[in-house]
Design an enzyme around this catalytic site. Structure first.
Site, short mmCIF file in Angstrom:
data_model
loop_
_atom_site.label_atom_id
_atom_site.label_comp_id
_atom_site.label_asym_id
_atom_site.label_seq_id
_atom_site.Cartn_x
_atom_site.Cartn_y
_atom_site.Cartn_z
N SER A 178 12.29 -4.47 6.90
CA SER A 178 12.95 -5.48 6.23
C SER A 178 14.37 -5.09 5.72
CB SER A 178 12.17 -6.15 5.02
OG SER A 178 12.62 -7.28 4.63
N ASP A 190 7.57 -14.66 11.53
CA ASP A 190 8.43 -14.41 10.50
C ASP A 190 9.04 -15.41 9.87
OD1 ASP A 190 9.78 -12.72 8.23
OD2 ASP A 190 10.01 -11.14 9.61
N HIS A 219 5.80 -11.55 8.49
CA HIS A 219 6.56 -10.46 8.04
C HIS A 219 5.80 -9.38 7.69
CE1 HIS A 219 10.62 -9.18 6.64
NE2 HIS A 219 10.04 -8.41 5.45
#
Length: 281
Positions: free
Chosen positions: A161, A220, A251
């Site tokens: 991320s 996501d 995610h």
């Protein structure tokens, strides 16, 4: 509803693993989402005094997480590719505690500030924070070089991320003032995104010698799936050798993603001496 769940999600990194060693805290609703819940068992000492490392990995956690969130990959990846056992030095830097705009300026571990939610193509970037995070990656790399004698050409930078976004910038951003550029062995972006795309100038050395593995979840809803197509496209146009994979997940992380990660490390760090091979992927 853009701010509330961020603070709540930050406090939820508690769910037990469900996929044994490959598990992630899938109930997390924050960008820390896929941080591994497993902690290193003290018996699994990192002492490898009799082993000469063949390479190293610097891996950055996500927003609101800590180095412990992903430290279990030090055991997970060799369990998938035994050739990695005791040959790779791992470094898990910790993000500074900073106020995050989209979370009402709440202070939490973060590599840089975030202004838009979800993080779509075109989201505003915190250039100052990003460059600070790149400097922190450089510091971790220099420590490995000094302590272990491992050259940059045998170091993979990566992250999840926000951490992946910082790693991409570190690997593919040209240095200023004519300073020499030394390419990394590879870069790994898990559920990441390409920041500062308008000023992207990939050094030829990075394009030639730093292959990229980009893994993303099709569902996501935090770092949108469109970010992979956009980032992979821009970097491929710049000459970077990219392997992009997608999984039916949000995610978070996935066992097949970890398998791709392990294969990538084997190819880039343990392949033939000379050019980084990427043909196995």
């Amino acid at each position: 509803s853009s701010g509330n769940h961020w603070g709540i999600g930050y406090m939820m990194r508690l769910s037990p693993p469900r996929l044994s060693l490959l598990s992630v805290g899938s109930s997390l609703s924050l960008l820390a989402g896929a941080g591994f819940v497993l902690r290193q068992v003290s018996a699994m000492s990192t002492s490898t005094t009799n082993t000469k490392y063949k390479g190293a990995v610097v891996f950055l956690h996500g927003l609101g997480d800590s180095p412990a969130g992903w430290s279990s990959i030090e055991q997970v990846l060799p369990s998938i590719r035994p050739s990695l056992q005791k040959k790779i030095k791992y470094s898990f830097p910790a993000a500074p505690i900073i106020p995050i705009t989209i979370n009402g300026k709440m202070q939490m571990p973060g590599w840089f500030d975030l202004y838009d939610w979800p993080i779509a193509v075109g989201s505003k970037d915190d250039e100052e924070g990003l460059l600070r995070s790149v400097s922190q990656i450089e510091e971790a790399v220099e420590k490995i070089q000094q302590d272990e004698g491992i050259p940059r050409s045998k170091i993979v930078v990566g992250g999840f991320s926000q951490g992946g976004a910082a790693a991409l910038l570190a690997a593919y951003r040209a240095k200023s003032k004519g300073s020499s550029f030394e390419p990394y062995a590879g870069c790994v972006g898990l559920s990441a995104w390409l920041t500062l795309p308008d000023s992207l100038q990939v050094p030829q050395e990075a394009a030639e010698k730093t292959p990229l593995l980009w893994c993303h979840g099709r569902y996501d809803d935090k770092v949108l799936f469109e970010q992979q197509h956009f980032g992979v496209g821009k970097l491929s146009e710049a000459g970077v050798k990219v392997t992009d994979t997608a999984y039916d997940m949000g995610h978070e992380s996935h066992p097949e993603e970890m398998a791709a990660f392990a294969a990538f490390l084997e190819a880039t760090l343990l392949g033939s001496d000379g050019e980084n091979p990427n043909s196995e992927l």
